[in-house]
Design an enzyme around this catalytic site. Structure first.
Site, short mmCIF file in Angstrom:
data_model
loop_
_atom_site.label_atom_id
_atom_site.label_comp_id
_atom_site.label_asym_id
_atom_site.label_seq_id
_atom_site.Cartn_x
_atom_site.Cartn_y
_atom_site.Cartn_z
N HIS A 175 0.92 -1.19 -0.15
CA HIS A 175 0.05 0.02 -0.13
C HIS A 175 0.91 1.22 -0.05
CE1 HIS A 175 -4.01 -2.01 0.90
NE2 HIS A 175 -3.13 -3.15 1.44
N ASN B 249 -10.21 -2.72 2.58
CA ASN B 249 -10.02 -2.93 1.08
C ASN B 249 -11.33 -2.54 0.37
OD1 ASN B 249 -7.30 -3.41 1.12
ND2 ASN B 249 -7.42 -5.41 1.02
N TYR C 251 0.62 -4.23 12.22
CA TYR C 251 0.64 -2.88 11.89
C TYR C 251 1.57 -1.93 12.77
CZ TYR C 251 -2.71 -3.82 8.12
OH TYR C 251 -3.28 -4.56 7.10
FE1 HDD Z 1 -2.70 -4.90 5.48
C1 HDD Z 1 -1.13 -1.84 5.04
C2 HDD Z 1 -5.57 -3.44 4.30
C3 HDD Z 1 -3.92 -7.87 5.38
C4 HDD Z 1 0.25 -5.95 7.07
N1 HDD Z 1 -3.16 -3.16 4.97
C5 HDD Z 1 -2.45 -1.83 4.81
C6 HDD Z 1 -3.21 -0.92 4.24
C7 HDD Z 1 -4.62 -1.35 4.14
C8 HDD Z 1 -4.49 -2.66 4.47
C9 HDD Z 1 -5.79 -0.76 3.51
C10 HDD Z 1 -2.77 0.61 4.03
C11 HDD Z 1 -2.90 1.40 5.09
C12 HDD Z 1 -2.64 2.69 4.92
O1 HDD Z 1 -3.10 3.61 3.99
O2 HDD Z 1 -1.53 3.46 5.56
N2 HDD Z 1 -4.26 -5.77 5.04
C13 HDD Z 1 -5.61 -4.90 4.45
C14 HDD Z 1 -6.75 -5.70 4.54
C15 HDD Z 1 -6.10 -7.01 4.56
C16 HDD Z 1 -4.69 -6.91 5.00
C17 HDD Z 1 -8.04 -5.27 4.08
C18 HDD Z 1 -6.90 -8.30 4.94
C19 HDD Z 1 -8.25 -8.41 5.23
N3 HDD Z 1 -1.93 -6.69 6.06
C20 HDD Z 1 -2.69 -7.82 5.97
C21 HDD Z 1 -2.06 -8.78 6.66
C22 HDD Z 1 -0.81 -8.30 7.00
C23 HDD Z 1 -0.82 -7.05 6.82
C24 HDD Z 1 -2.44 -10.47 6.74
C25 HDD Z 1 0.39 -8.99 7.92
C26 HDD Z 1 0.24 -10.17 8.65
N4 HDD Z 1 -0.88 -4.36 5.97
C27 HDD Z 1 0.00 -4.44 6.57
C28 HDD Z 1 1.40 -3.84 6.86
C29 HDD Z 1 1.04 -2.52 6.46
C30 HDD Z 1 -0.31 -2.83 5.84
C31 HDD Z 1 2.64 -4.37 6.56
C32 HDD Z 1 2.06 -1.78 5.36
C33 HDD Z 1 1.92 -0.44 5.58
C34 HDD Z 1 1.32 -0.20 6.85
O3 HDD Z 1 0.66 -1.58 7.42
O4 HDD Z 1 1.00 0.61 7.71
O5 HDD Z 1 1.61 -3.88 8.38
#
Ligand code: HDD
Length: 701
Positions: free
Chosen positions: A89, A162, A376
């Protein structure tokens, strides 16, 4: 010639106002904001500068001096401007707004924001693509992030969702594998912002649980026309908990009041070239001109009895609950009303955490959600470099904050009092805060038991039935787009075995789908792959899963591209503009050059030159050139492409009779979606545009 020192032009005597510092509760913090306007330029330490153009040197042509603190202050900061982009993202766009409660639901939740109708809660939203880097293009075929931070009176609630209601995987431990597979391949560094490559489809074809989600990502849902025209979903089952401690499951939905709309894949490809910032520009333009985007917040609430009798496990994030079985109840409305002032300070530094919940809302045992709750917080430390990222204004709660957390990098709160621990025996200001069993967060008292095991529940085993339900719920047009999506992406896979394995999975989804994809790929249809449980093809269709079946007929917020030349009749232009404005749509003028057109005695500015404004940037087009202008445009490739593409992309086209040579040159033969404004009115044209596309037009990609 050496530069002689210049006199600063800034007003050295202007009075400098010092803003109030952040208070103990984390409110304020205006000290972070540099004043804007006619101020004296200073170093980061506040020392006023006399010259912003030249560094300090010995003699006119001599060496730069180490004592030049102003140079060092500036370059030091510049050298450290970048922070790691988000691992997923990375590319996003943010905006401020508010959530207004439309219906109080105290019987369901004690969450403060839902206790009274009319409560307004400040919000910050960030939309994003998942796979691409920060500098990638907006129209990638991808999931869109829909992350909402609500600054409630009892803490920040982050609903990090999402635009697709299901996810690729069932267990958080597979997330790094999923992301590695979709990102640029590690031995070559491409593709950028694209899932059309071997490693992604290798992983997906080996993970049948991802099949339902890829049905969505190969559909038009993954190429929205605007971030304003897409739904959002909390995905997981959460819990609502009321004041009596009773809890029920809940799924959250965001429904765009602007309706849903997507582009065709051929348009997406061309938009990425013509305007890689198409989505962020669109959101910015809508908010700044007061066409405020809105979403209704809806909930699907259910209890254990419903969960037990439902065909699938409500803890499985690869499944949804059809709205036809459990209707979505609208309880609030989100409005975005302010663009950010600074992309880095706000959009880049905003830190969403799924574990940010508030009293009245709780987690479920969805294993993906549980893993996210760890991830997160962890990632924010790596991106923002300090546990004190909650002090950054966009992350700071708007309610009082009181705890004994202390120190760390970039601590900005001068925490007063003597005790920094509890219990303590101090009184008054020295005592500090205490937890309160009555008003504080209490987890829903859900009984848990069981053996510790690494296991996937059998109730998670059906990977194909809802994928089939999604497929059958689409219109024929949408089904054809899905077939095209799979054929394009799998066609980019160099390893044939991967394509075959994916086709074998698709046979389980639907033999018709698999056959059509195989035909487009020029491959034989393989046998169905082995499936953990027999796929069901009898689930009731769900019209809500189709964009075309469920979106209202609405043209507000859309854009008509109008081709004009010198001599365009002003009355036809005025008539079109009036009809468009009455429908809430915008008109943008496209001229032969950027220099404007002569209409009567007036030189009228245009918004675009036709060479830089392909019709993919518009929802419908109108051709209003003069006869001479049409003859000139008919010789130009960009003008012919403009018309041919608008027609090929099944858009509504209006034209004056003078425009005929241009239509002919573009190879367009009039059909029901082409309006001759000599015969039909501009109102009729704009009215037809509410269908958004003339899908009846048979166009082969
Ligand atoms: Fe995630 C970012 C949505 C599963 C780990 N995720 C991130 C963002 C969104 C989502 C919208 C961007 C937030 C922003 O604008 O800063 N992610 C989802 C959805 C998921 C999902 C709807 C499943 C239903 N994500 C998911 C899993 C993991 C992560 C299973 C890890 C185990 N996601 C992350 C992260 C991020 C992230 C690595 C990257 C940047 C951040 O968090 O701030 O932690």
């Amino acid at each position: 010639m050496p530069q002689t020192p210049k006199k600063s032009t800034a007003k050295g005597t202007a009075k400098r106002e010092v803003p109030a510092p952040r208070d103990r509760a984390g409110n304020g913090g205006e000290t972070h904001q540099l004043p804007v306007g006619d101020e004296v330029m200073t170093t980061a330490q506040g020392a006023p500068l006399s010259d912003g153009q030249n560094s300090l040197r010995a003699g006119d042509r001599g060496p730069t001096l180490l004592e030049d603190f102003a140079l060092r202050d500036k370059i030091f900061h510049f050298d450290h401007e970048r922070i790691p982009e988000r691992v997923v993202h990375a590319r996003g766009v943010g905006a401020h707004g508010y959530l207004e409660t439309l219906e109080a639901i105290p019987e369901l939740t004690r969450a403060a924001l839902f206790q009274e109708k009319g409560t307004r809660t400040e919000a910050f939203v960030r939309f994003s693509t998942v796979a691409g880097n920060l500098g990638s293009a907006d129209l990638a075929r991808d999931v869109r992030g829909f992350a909402v931070k609500l600054y409630t009176s009892e803490g920040n609630w982050d609903l990090v969702g999402n635009n697709i209601p299901v996810f690729f995987i069932q267990d958080a431990t597979k997330f790094p594998d999923l992301v590695h597979s979709v990102k640029e391949e590690q031995d070559r560094g491409w593709p950028q912002a694209a899932s059309a490559h071997d490693t992604f489809w290798d992983f997906i074809s080996l993970m049948p649980e991802a099949t339902h989600m890829v049905m969505w990502t190969m559909s038009d849902r993954a190429i929205p026309r605007s971030l304003r025209f897409m739904e959002g979903f909390g995905v997981h089952s959460f819990r609502l908990v009321n004041a009596a401690g009773e809890s029920r499951f809940v799924k959250f939905h965001w429904k765009p009041r602007q309706g849903m709309q997507s582009v065709l894949w051929d348009e997406a490809v061309k938009i990425n070239g013509a305007d890689p910032d198409f989505h962020r520009r669109d959101l910015h333009a809508a908010i700044t001109k007061g066409d405020l985007p809105q979403w209704d917040l809806g909930i699907q609430v259910f209890d254990d009895a419903f969960a037990d009798q439902f065909d699938f496990d409500i803890l499985d994030p690869t499944k949804l609950i059809p709205e036809e079985i459990l209707p979505v109840r609208v309880i609030a409305r989100l409005t975005l009303d302010r663009v950010v002032d600074n992309i880095f300070a706000e959009t880049e530094q905003v830190a969403f955490c799924t574990q940010n919940i508030v009293p009245g809302i709780d987690f479920s045992n969805d294993p993906l959600l549980q893993g996210r709750n760890f991830s997160y917080l962890d990632t924010q430390l790596s991106r923002l470099g300090s546990t004190n990222f909650t002090h950054i204004p966009v992350n700071a709660p708007r309610c009082p904050v009181a705890h004994f957390q202390r120190d760390g990098h970039m601590q900005t709160m001068p925490q007063a009092g003597r005790a920094n621990y509890e219990p303590n025996s101090f009184t008054g200001a020295d005592r500090g805060p205490r937890a309160d069993p009555d008003s504080g967060f209490v987890s829903a008292p859900v009984p848990e038991s069981g053996d510790k095991r690494r296991i996937r529940a059998e109730s998670f085993a059906d990977h194909y039935s809802q994928a089939n339900q999604f497929w059958r719920s689409q219109t024929p047009v949408e089904q054809e787009h899905i077939v095209g999506g799979f054929a394009f992406e799998l066609g980019k896979c160099e390893i044939e075995g991967i394509r075959t394995r994916m086709l074998a999975n698709l046979v389980n989804v639907d033999p018709d789908l698999a056959t059509r994809v195989a035909t487009k790929l020029g491959m034989d249809l393989p046998e169905a792959s082995e499936s953990a449980v027999p796929p069901r093809h009898d689930l009731a269709e769900s019209p809500a899963l189709s964009i075309l079946k469920s979106t209202p007929q609405i043209f507000a917020g859309r854009k008509i591209g109008v081709v004009v030349t010198d001599g365009t009749p002003t009355e036809s232009l005025a008539g079109l503009r009036k009809a468009a404005e009455a429908a809430g749509a915008t008109v943008e003028l496209i001229g032969p050059t950027a220099g404007g057109v002569q209409l009567g005695r007036r030189k009228v500015p245009v918004d675009h030159a036709i060479a830089g404004a392909p019709s993919v940037l518009f929802d419908a087009v109108a051709l209003l050139p003069s006869a001479d202008g049409a003859a000139e445009l008919a010789k130009r490739k960009c003008a012919k492409d403009f018309v041919a593409d608008a027609f090929g992309h099944q858009k509504f086209v209006a034209h004056s009779s003078d425009a005929q040579p241009l239509l002919t040159a573009a190879g367009v033969e009039a059909d029901g979606g082409v309006f001759d404004l000599g015969d039909r009115s501009a109102d009729e044209f704009v009215d037809a545009c509410t269908a958004l596309r003339f899908w009846e037009r048979d166009v082969q990609p």
